[in-house]
Design a protein around this motif. Sequence first.
Motif, short mmCIF file in Angstrom:
data_model
loop_
_atom_site.label_atom_id
_atom_site.label_comp_id
_atom_site.label_asym_id
_atom_site.label_seq_id
_atom_site.Cartn_x
_atom_site.Cartn_y
_atom_site.Cartn_z
N PHE A 71 0.86 -1.19 0.00
CA PHE A 71 0.00 0.00 0.00
C PHE A 71 0.89 1.24 0.00
CE2 PHE A 71 -2.41 -3.25 2.43
CZ PHE A 71 -3.44 -3.43 1.53
N TYR A 72 0.67 2.12 -0.96
CA TYR A 72 1.46 3.35 -1.04
C TYR A 72 0.87 4.42 -0.13
CZ TYR A 72 -2.25 4.32 -4.44
OH TYR A 72 -3.47 4.47 -5.07
N GLY A 73 1.68 5.47 0.11
CA GLY A 73 1.26 6.58 0.92
C GLY A 73 0.76 7.75 0.09
N GLY A 74 0.61 8.90 0.76
CA GLY A 74 0.08 10.09 0.12
C GLY A 74 -0.96 10.78 0.99
N SER A 75 -0.84 10.58 2.31
CA SER A 75 -1.74 11.21 3.28
C SER A 75 -3.20 10.83 3.04
CB SER A 75 -1.59 12.74 3.27
OG SER A 75 -0.28 13.11 3.64
N TRP A 76 -3.44 9.66 2.46
CA TRP A 76 -4.79 9.19 2.14
C TRP A 76 -5.51 10.15 1.20
CZ3 TRP A 76 -3.20 9.70 7.31
CH2 TRP A 76 -2.77 8.52 7.91
N PRO A 112 -13.53 4.69 8.00
CA PRO A 112 -12.54 3.64 7.68
C PRO A 112 -12.67 3.09 6.27
CG PRO A 112 -14.41 2.64 8.77
CD PRO A 112 -14.76 4.11 8.60
N GLU A 113 -13.31 3.84 5.37
CA GLU A 113 -13.62 3.27 4.05
C GLU A 113 -12.38 2.91 3.25
OE1 GLU A 113 -17.60 5.34 2.49
OE2 GLU A 113 -16.26 6.74 3.55
N PHE A 114 -11.31 3.71 3.37
CA PHE A 114 -10.10 3.35 2.61
C PHE A 114 -9.50 2.06 3.14
CE2 PHE A 114 -9.05 6.92 5.47
CZ PHE A 114 -8.16 6.32 6.36
N LEU A 115 -9.69 1.78 4.43
CA LEU A 115 -9.22 0.50 4.98
C LEU A 115 -10.08 -0.66 4.48
CD1 LEU A 115 -8.47 1.56 8.66
CD2 LEU A 115 -6.81 1.11 6.84
N GLU A 116 -11.36 -0.42 4.31
CA GLU A 116 -12.23 -1.47 3.77
C GLU A 116 -11.83 -1.80 2.34
OE1 GLU A 116 -15.96 0.42 4.39
OE2 GLU A 116 -16.00 -0.02 6.55
N ASP A 117 -11.44 -0.79 1.55
CA ASP A 117 -10.92 -1.05 0.21
C ASP A 117 -9.66 -1.91 0.27
OD1 ASP A 117 -12.97 0.53 -0.72
OD2 ASP A 117 -11.67 2.05 -1.64
N CYS A 118 -8.76 -1.56 1.17
CA CYS A 118 -7.50 -2.31 1.29
C CYS A 118 -7.77 -3.75 1.69
CB CYS A 118 -6.58 -1.62 2.29
SG CYS A 118 -5.95 -0.02 1.74
N ALA A 119 -8.73 -3.96 2.57
CA ALA A 119 -9.08 -5.33 2.97
C ALA A 119 -9.62 -6.11 1.78
CB ALA A 119 -10.10 -5.30 4.11
N ALA A 120 -10.46 -5.46 0.96
CA ALA A 120 -10.99 -6.12 -0.23
C ALA A 120 -9.86 -6.46 -1.21
CB ALA A 120 -12.03 -5.24 -0.91
N ALA A 121 -8.87 -5.58 -1.32
CA ALA A 121 -7.73 -5.84 -2.20
C ALA A 121 -6.93 -7.04 -1.71
CB ALA A 121 -6.84 -4.60 -2.27
N ILE A 122 -6.75 -7.14 -0.40
CA ILE A 122 -6.03 -8.29 0.16
C ILE A 122 -6.76 -9.58 -0.16
CG2 ILE A 122 -5.36 -9.41 2.33
CD1 ILE A 122 -4.92 -6.54 3.44
N ASP A 123 -8.07 -9.58 0.03
CA ASP A 123 -8.86 -10.78 -0.24
C ASP A 123 -8.76 -11.18 -1.70
OD1 ASP A 123 -10.77 -12.85 0.32
OD2 ASP A 123 -12.31 -11.60 -0.60
N PHE A 124 -8.83 -10.19 -2.61
CA PHE A 124 -8.74 -10.49 -4.03
C PHE A 124 -7.36 -11.07 -4.37
CE2 PHE A 124 -7.67 -9.29 -8.39
CZ PHE A 124 -8.77 -9.73 -9.09
N ALA A 125 -6.32 -10.44 -3.85
CA ALA A 125 -4.97 -10.94 -4.13
C ALA A 125 -4.77 -12.35 -3.59
CB ALA A 125 -3.93 -9.99 -3.52
#
Length: 286
Positions: A71-76, A112-125
Motif C-alpha cells: 500500500f502506497y502513501g500520500g496522506s490518504w 474507515p472506508e479506505f481501509l475497507e478497500d484495502c481489505a478487499a484488495a487483500i482478499d482479491f490478491a
Amino acid sequence: MRRRVLLLAGSALGLAGGVGFAAYSPVTVLNAFAPGAFTVKRNLAYRPGPRGRMDLYLPRQAQGAPLVVFFYGGSWQEGDKAMYRFVGAALAARGCMVAIPDYRLYPQVRFPEFLEDCAAAIDFARRLAPSAPLVLMGHSAGAYNAAMLALDAQFLAPHGLVPNRDLAGWLGLAGPYDFLPITDPALQRMFGSRAQWPRTQPINFVTPGAPPAFLAAGLADHTVDPGNSERLAAKLRAHGDAVELALYPGLDHRKLVGALSPYLTFLAPVLRDCIAFINKVAPSTR
C-alpha cells in the motif's frame, strides 16, 4: 547507464522538498529503469470503480513465492499504483509476488472506508494465489493501512481472514501509528470526531499474538516522526509480539521508500532488510 540513473534519481530525491512522493520526478526515473526478471498483470479489478484496480508483479518462478500486498502513501489524499512500479519490480526480482492496489482517497471517502478497500484488495490478491504466504507492506499512510489491517481484526473478518492466522507478517515503512492529537484540518475531517480518534490509531490495537512486524523509519524524517515506529515496536514487544525495528540515519521520508530501488541501495540497506524479513516469515517453497 547505471551511473546516470543514480545521478538522476539521487538528485531528484534530494530536491523533492515537501512535495507528495507520487507527484515528483524521481519516481519516473526509478520506474523507467526498474530492473529485474518479472511480468506484470495490470488493472485487475478487485472492486467497482476506477480506484478499485491493482497491478500484480510476478517473479520468473511464481510457484511457491510469497505474496506481498503493498500500500502506497500520500496522506490518504493522493497516490497511484503506477508510481510504485519500482517497488513491485524490486520485490518481484527478488522472488516475491507483489500486488499494488489503488484505493479510494479523501475526499471521496473517509476513515474507515479506505481501509475497507484495502481489505478487499487483500482478499482479491489472496484468491489469485491462495496457497502463497501472505505479507502486508506499506509506506507512510500505506504503512498505517497495513498496520490497521494486521492489528485490528475487524477489517479482514468480512473476508474470512484472521490476521494472526492468515498473515505471515507485515512491514511498515515510515508509518504513522500513534499520532494523536490530530491537528491537520484535512485529517480531522478524514478521521471524524475527536471521540472516535482512539479507534483510528494502530497502537491501540496491539494484542498478544499479532503477526510478526518489521518497522522501518529514517532518522531524518520530518514528515512522520520516527517515534511512531519506536513506540509501536515497544508496545508490540511488551505484549510478546515479534517485531524488528530498523532506524536508518540520514534517510528522510521519501528516501526511505526510494531506497527500495536497486539503484539507490547505497542510501541504506532498506531493500535487503525488507527481503530478509519477508524470507524469514514467508520462506519460498520452490
